[in-house]
Design an enzyme around this catalytic site. Structure first.
Site, PDB file in Angstrom:
ATOM      1  N   CYS A 116       0.819  -1.218   0.000  1.00  0.00           N
ATOM      2  CA  CYS A 116       0.000   0.000   0.000  1.00  0.00           C
ATOM      3  C   CYS A 116       0.852   1.266   0.000  1.00  0.00           C
ATOM      4  CB  CYS A 116      -0.938   0.000   1.197  1.00  0.00           C
ATOM      5  SG  CYS A 116      -2.009  -1.428   1.225  1.00  0.00           S
ATOM      6  N   HIS A 258      -2.581   6.974   3.497  1.00  0.00           N
ATOM      7  CA  HIS A 258      -3.160   5.764   2.910  1.00  0.00           C
ATOM      8  C   HIS A 258      -4.440   5.441   3.672  1.00  0.00           C
ATOM      9  CE1 HIS A 258      -4.005   1.830   1.635  1.00  0.00           C
ATOM     10  NE2 HIS A 258      -3.525   1.232   2.694  1.00  0.00           N
ATOM     11  N   ASN A 288     -10.238   0.387   1.467  1.00  0.00           N
ATOM     12  CA  ASN A 288      -8.779   0.376   1.250  1.00  0.00           C
ATOM     13  C   ASN A 288      -8.482  -0.077  -0.183  1.00  0.00           C
ATOM     14  OD1 ASN A 288      -6.050  -0.201   1.144  1.00  0.00           O
ATOM     15  ND2 ASN A 288      -5.976  -1.343   3.055  1.00  0.00           N
TER      16      ASN A 288
HETATM   17  N1  COA Z   1     -17.537  -8.306  11.304  1.00  0.00           N
HETATM   18  C1  COA Z   1     -17.880  -8.669  12.547  1.00  0.00           C
HETATM   19  N2  COA Z   1     -16.993  -9.151  13.429  1.00  0.00           N
HETATM   20  C2  COA Z   1     -15.720  -9.263  13.021  1.00  0.00           C
HETATM   21  C3  COA Z   1     -15.299  -8.893  11.732  1.00  0.00           C
HETATM   22  C4  COA Z   1     -16.279  -8.406  10.843  1.00  0.00           C
HETATM   23  N3  COA Z   1     -15.989  -8.025   9.599  1.00  0.00           N
HETATM   24  N4  COA Z   1     -13.963  -9.102  11.631  1.00  0.00           N
HETATM   25  C5  COA Z   1     -13.555  -9.584  12.813  1.00  0.00           C
HETATM   26  N5  COA Z   1     -14.614  -9.680  13.654  1.00  0.00           N
HETATM   27  C6  COA Z   1     -14.648 -10.165  15.036  1.00  0.00           C
HETATM   28  C7  COA Z   1     -13.533 -11.144  15.329  1.00  0.00           C
HETATM   29  O1  COA Z   1     -13.899 -12.444  14.943  1.00  0.00           O
HETATM   30  C8  COA Z   1     -13.416 -10.994  16.822  1.00  0.00           C
HETATM   31  O2  COA Z   1     -14.435 -11.743  17.429  1.00  0.00           O
HETATM   32  P1  COA Z   1     -14.159 -12.548  18.798  1.00  0.00           P
HETATM   33  O3  COA Z   1     -13.771 -11.499  19.794  1.00  0.00           O
HETATM   34  O4  COA Z   1     -15.457 -13.213  19.046  1.00  0.00           O
HETATM   35  O5  COA Z   1     -13.031 -13.488  18.466  1.00  0.00           O
HETATM   36  C9  COA Z   1     -13.701  -9.511  17.068  1.00  0.00           C
HETATM   37  O6  COA Z   1     -14.405  -9.059  15.908  1.00  0.00           O
HETATM   38  C10 COA Z   1     -12.474  -8.673  17.228  1.00  0.00           C
HETATM   39  O7  COA Z   1     -11.560  -9.034  16.216  1.00  0.00           O
HETATM   40  P2  COA Z   1     -10.207  -8.297  16.018  1.00  0.00           P
HETATM   41  O8  COA Z   1      -9.482  -8.898  14.862  1.00  0.00           O
HETATM   42  O9  COA Z   1      -9.495  -8.210  17.360  1.00  0.00           O
HETATM   43  O10 COA Z   1     -10.740  -6.838  15.648  1.00  0.00           O
HETATM   44  P3  COA Z   1      -9.945  -5.511  15.571  1.00  0.00           P
HETATM   45  O11 COA Z   1     -10.578  -4.541  16.488  1.00  0.00           O
HETATM   46  O12 COA Z   1      -8.459  -5.739  15.672  1.00  0.00           O
HETATM   47  O13 COA Z   1     -10.257  -5.057  14.078  1.00  0.00           O
HETATM   48  C11 COA Z   1      -9.240  -4.994  11.930  1.00  0.00           C
HETATM   49  C12 COA Z   1      -9.850  -5.863  12.992  1.00  0.00           C
HETATM   50  C13 COA Z   1      -8.859  -5.869  10.750  1.00  0.00           C
HETATM   51  C14 COA Z   1     -10.271  -3.964  11.487  1.00  0.00           C
HETATM   52  C15 COA Z   1      -7.989  -4.265  12.514  1.00  0.00           C
HETATM   53  O14 COA Z   1      -7.132  -5.209  13.124  1.00  0.00           O
HETATM   54  C16 COA Z   1      -7.212  -3.532  11.479  1.00  0.00           C
HETATM   55  O15 COA Z   1      -7.683  -2.549  10.925  1.00  0.00           O
HETATM   56  N6  COA Z   1      -5.969  -3.950  11.195  1.00  0.00           N
HETATM   57  C17 COA Z   1      -5.159  -3.320  10.193  1.00  0.00           C
HETATM   58  C18 COA Z   1      -5.703  -3.676   8.842  1.00  0.00           C
HETATM   59  C19 COA Z   1      -5.098  -2.882   7.734  1.00  0.00           C
HETATM   60  O16 COA Z   1      -5.110  -1.688   7.804  1.00  0.00           O
HETATM   61  N7  COA Z   1      -4.608  -3.577   6.727  1.00  0.00           N
HETATM   62  C20 COA Z   1      -4.079  -2.994   5.568  1.00  0.00           C
HETATM   63  C21 COA Z   1      -2.813  -2.283   5.846  1.00  0.00           C
HETATM   64  S1  COA Z   1      -2.245  -1.539   4.431  1.00  0.00           S
END
Ligand code: COA
Length: 331
Positions: A116, A258, A288
């Site tokens: 990215c 980004h 994204n």
């Molecule tokens: N809808 C509903 N629930 C979801 C979900 C969705 N789309 N995705 C994950 N969950 C759930 C998980 O299963 C988890 O459930 P549990 O507690 O029962 O196990 C809970 O939500 C929390 O998951 P978690 O992965 O800890 O969430 P988070 O707050 O870390 O958010 C992201 C997840 C992916 C949004 C976050 O980690 C993120 O933005 N990471 C960076 C991603 C990024 O920017 N990538 C590109 C970089 S260029």
């Protein structure tokens, strides 16, 4: 470099018409509009038709920028295209396909792979090429069809991504006062390669005869790890850009980050004490789009008439590789 400047003379973008809402996704997988908005700031993403490849969006964005510049494709000397979703693995480059599609026959063309951060890397690469050779104009593109490498059963990733392309035209001028691309800082940390990866299909792990292609060709991500990396990457890069240019945050008109997750940008703005209004955010509309997100945002803000000559803009990118970095641009 002494008596020259590398200016952005035009911008363009291409957004596929099909818009998919969070509710549309919630009808397919176990998620909700509330969860996606509260965890990412995303409301919609645009998805390319099956017949559309990276070069199609890239060529459309390029034509859009050429039209704004009012210049002929034959006047382009260099095409640098950043993507993680090239038309083909390895060869030919997507940039070469775009060169043909837009009839920029005088340009040499190549792809950049920097996740990215691709557009930030591509701008600096193109500017470097303009500054050392007998070249005047470069077309710099970020283009992605991430929907093709998204595992639509993985709610942890599929809600995050969208398709699109953005482009700028860079021009070398002998007028140093013209502003333009002032400085770029680029970083990489390959030790984090596994945290954001498309594992299968390359030479490390090619598909073998008879094997069924499955979701291991799609993006895999350790969300928490990438989140922590991203907040630090934005924070460190912005601090380093301000220091490198000897600017205070009050000198900066706009930061174009980004667009990965609005929470990442919010966390960085809090950590740095920079008002969130300084950051341009359009993630609600486009999700994204990887290396396309910064040039799409730049084109949007440009066409909205929100930039005037002399404005100081910082870009900041971060992503797979891991890579990160930013550009200082005087508009
Ligand atoms: N809808 C509903 N629930 C979801 C979900 C969705 N789309 N995705 C994950 N969950 C759930 C998980 O299963 C988890 O459930 P549990 O507690 O029962 O196990 C809970 O939500 C929390 O998951 P978690 O992965 O800890 O969430 P988070 O707050 O870390 O958010 C992201 C997840 C992916 C949004 C976050 O980690 C993120 O933005 N990471 C960076 C991603 C990024 O920017 N990538 C590109 C970089 S260029």
């Amino acid at each position: 470099m002494k008596n020259m400047a590398i200016e952005i003379i035009a911008t363009g973008r291409a957004i596929p018409p099909k818009r998919v809402s969070n509710d549309d996704l919630a009808a397919q997988i176990d998620t909700s509009d509330e969860w996606i908005r509260s965890h990412t700031g995303i409301g919609y993403r645009h998805i390319a038709d099956e017949s559309v490849a990276c070069s199609d969006l890239a060529a459309e964005a390029a034509k859009n920028a050429l039209e704004m510049a009012g210049c002929c494709p034959l006047s382009i000397d260099v095409i640098v295209l950043a993507t993680a979703t090239a038309d083909y693995y390895g060869t030919p480059s997507t940039a070469c396909i775009v060169q043909d599609k837009i009839s920029a026959r005088n340009a040499f063309a190549m792809d950049i792979t920097a996740g990215c951060t691709g557009f930030v890397y591509a701008l600096e690469t193109a500017a470097g090429l303009l500054s050392v050779g007998p070249r005047k104009r470069a077309l710099v593109i970020g283009a992605e069809v991430l929907s093709r490498v998204t595992n639509w059963d993985d709610r942890g990733t599929c809600v995050l991504f969208g398709d699109g392309a953005g482009a700028v035209i860079l021009e070398r001028t002998e007028d140093k006062a013209a502003g333009g691309l002032l400085q770029t800082l680029l970083y990489a940390d390959g030790s984090g390669a596994e945290s954001l990866i498309m594992r299968r299909g390359g030479s490390r792990s090619p598909y073998k005869k008879g094997e069924t292609i499955d979701t291991s060709i799609c993006i895999e991500m350790n969300g928490q790890e990438v989140y922590n990396f991203a907040v630090k990457a934005i924070t460190d890069t912005l601090e380093a850009l301000l220091k490198a240019g000897n600017f205070s945050i009050d000198d900066v008109t706009r930061i174009i980050p980004h667009q990965a997750n609005a929470r990442i940008v919010l966390a960085a703005s809090k950590r740095l004490g920079i008002p969130i209004e300084k950051f341009y955010l359009n993630i609600e509309q486009f999700a994204n789009t990887s290396s396309a997100s910064i040039p799409i945002a730049l084109d949007e803000i440009n066409r909205l008439g929100q930039l005037k000559k002399g404005d100081l803009i910082l870009t900041v990118g971060f992503g797979g590789g891991l890579t990160y970095g930013g550009n200082i641009i005087i508009w």
